[in-house]
Design a protein around this motif. Structure first.
Motif, PDB file in Angstrom:
ATOM      1  N   ALA A  89      -5.122   1.172   3.655  1.00 36.11           N
ATOM      2  CA  ALA A  89      -3.729   0.806   3.385  1.00 36.11           C
ATOM      3  C   ALA A  89      -3.261  -0.274   4.357  1.00 36.11           C
ATOM      4  O   ALA A  89      -2.634  -1.266   3.970  1.00 36.11           O
ATOM      5  CB  ALA A  89      -2.844   2.037   3.505  1.00 36.11           C
ATOM      6  N   GLN A 124     -12.966  -3.854  -0.088  1.00 34.41           N
ATOM      7  CA  GLN A 124     -11.632  -4.123   0.489  1.00 34.41           C
ATOM      8  C   GLN A 124     -11.539  -5.596   0.885  1.00 34.41           C
ATOM      9  O   GLN A 124     -10.541  -6.270   0.646  1.00 34.41           O
ATOM     10  CB  GLN A 124     -11.382  -3.237   1.719  1.00 34.41           C
ATOM     11  N   SER A 137       0.855  -1.189   0.000  1.00 39.41           N
ATOM     12  CA  SER A 137       0.000   0.000   0.000  1.00 39.41           C
ATOM     13  C   SER A 137       0.893   1.241   0.000  1.00 39.41           C
ATOM     14  O   SER A 137       1.895   1.274   0.719  1.00 39.41           O
ATOM     15  CB  SER A 137      -0.862   0.052   1.260  1.00 39.41           C
ATOM     16  N   GLY A 150      -2.459  -3.974   3.031  1.00 39.81           N
ATOM     17  CA  GLY A 150      -1.043  -4.112   2.690  1.00 39.81           C
ATOM     18  C   GLY A 150      -0.256  -5.011   3.630  1.00 39.81           C
ATOM     19  O   GLY A 150      -0.536  -5.090   4.820  1.00 39.81           O
ATOM     20  N   VAL A 165       3.219  -0.931   4.317  1.00 37.75           N
ATOM     21  CA  VAL A 165       2.653   0.365   3.939  1.00 37.75           C
ATOM     22  C   VAL A 165       3.807   1.328   3.689  1.00 37.75           C
ATOM     23  O   VAL A 165       4.651   1.542   4.571  1.00 37.75           O
ATOM     24  CB  VAL A 165       1.717   0.925   5.035  1.00 37.75           C
ATOM     25  N   THR A 181      -3.561   4.846  -2.125  1.00 37.80           N
ATOM     26  CA  THR A 181      -4.787   5.271  -1.442  1.00 37.80           C
ATOM     27  C   THR A 181      -4.522   6.443  -0.503  1.00 37.80           C
ATOM     28  O   THR A 181      -3.401   6.625  -0.026  1.00 37.80           O
ATOM     29  CB  THR A 181      -5.413   4.087  -0.657  1.00 37.80           C
TER      30      THR A 181
END
Ligand code: ATP
Length: 275
Positions: A203, A179, A42, A207, A210, A197
């Motif tokens: 995130a 999501q 992310s 992820g 991140v 994002t």
């Protein structure tokens, strides 16, 4: 030989845009990041920090940058079916059905018509839209349209799926649902996914790492691992702790950057309550 699953190596990437006064605007500065095959990354950061620019370089839409981007050890040379992309606006053709919108992505594919039909069926099922395969975009909700966009991004069986704010225009509940769906699809497909994002919760939820960027020029400020196994649950306190850690990171940003993040958050909330 086993099929490689999309390792990405970004080495010292810098990018300038030319401004109206002809001065170069530094947008990305010395970005380096190694992404493992099948990893979910992310990227968050305030508006203007170069997230979308980085994604455009990864798609291969822009070649004018310094440094190197390697996919499985090979430099990127233009767009490729090995990389799927999903944008914030679904970009479906209104005059085509769900099936035919997905088929558009296969126009350069070596598959026969029968093979195309089979893979379209599989991807429509993957995103849960079998009952709507003959519907037109005007008959779909925003969330359903984004599901079609995800199926279209995956139908060439890319090694990497790039997602630029894919749920940014959806209401909070649909966003949360998608999501969850994306998490399931990633677990099923086992390909590399990179999502850009503004939403820190999103995130962290998705992820495995991140990447926090900051602007002027865009640099990577931090990379935080999210050591929580998938499937994840939104209420997991570990996710919340990581989210707070990232927010603390943002609290060290300049007031201008915080203002930009706040505007984005407000725009999103206003959108939710205006529909
Ligand atoms: N084609 C372009 N020509 C000139 N400047 C550009 C161009 N595209 C982007 N920029 C500038 O580059 C910077 C980074 O833009 P980019 O869209 O990558 O940021 P971002 O982090 O994705 O922002 P946002 O979250 O608002 O989408 C911004 O200052 C933007 O104005």
């Amino acid at each position: 030989m086993a099929k490689s699953l999309g390792a990405v190596s970004i080495k010292n990437v810098s990018k300038f845009y030319r401004q109206k006064n002809n001065q170069p605007l530094p947008v990305l500065h010395q970005i380096s990041l190694d992404i493992q095959p099948g990893e979910f990354i992310s990227i968050v950061g305030s508006s203007g920090c170069g997230k979308s620019t980085l994604l455009r370089l990864l798609i291969g839409l822009e070649q004018d940058f310094s440094g190197q981007i390697l996919i499985d050890g090979k430099p990127i040379a233009g767009a490729s079916l090995e990389r799927g992309i999903v944008f914030q606006d679904h970009r479906l053709f209104p005059w085509l059905t769900v099936r035919e919108n997905i088929r558009v992505a296969l126009q350069n594919s070596p598959l026969s018509r029968d093979e195309q039909d089979k893979t379209i069926d599989e991807h429509i099922e993957l995103v849960g839209l079998t009952a709507f395969q003959h519907a037109y975009p005007s008959q779909l909700s925003g969330g359903m349209s984004q599901r079609v966009a995800i199926a279209r991004g995956l139908v060439n069986r890319p090694k990497i799926l790039l997602l630029d704010e894919p749920f940014g225009a959806l209401d909070a509940l649909t966003r949360a649902k998608l999501q969850q769906e994306l998490q399931r699809i990633w677990e099923t497909e086992k390909i590399t996914m990179i999502i850009v994002t503004h939403d820190i919760e999103e995130a962290v939820f998705l992820g495995e790492r991140v990447v926090v960027m900051q602007p002027n020029p865009g640099i990577i400020k931090h990379i935080l691992p999210v050591d929580v196994p998938h499937p994840r649950h939104r209420e997991d306190f570990r996710l919340n702790n990581i989210k707070n850690e990232i927010l603390k990171d943002f609290s060290q940003f300049s007031s201008e950057e915080l203002h930009s993040l706040e505007l984005t958050r407000r725009k999103f909330n206003e959108y939710q309550f205006s529909v």
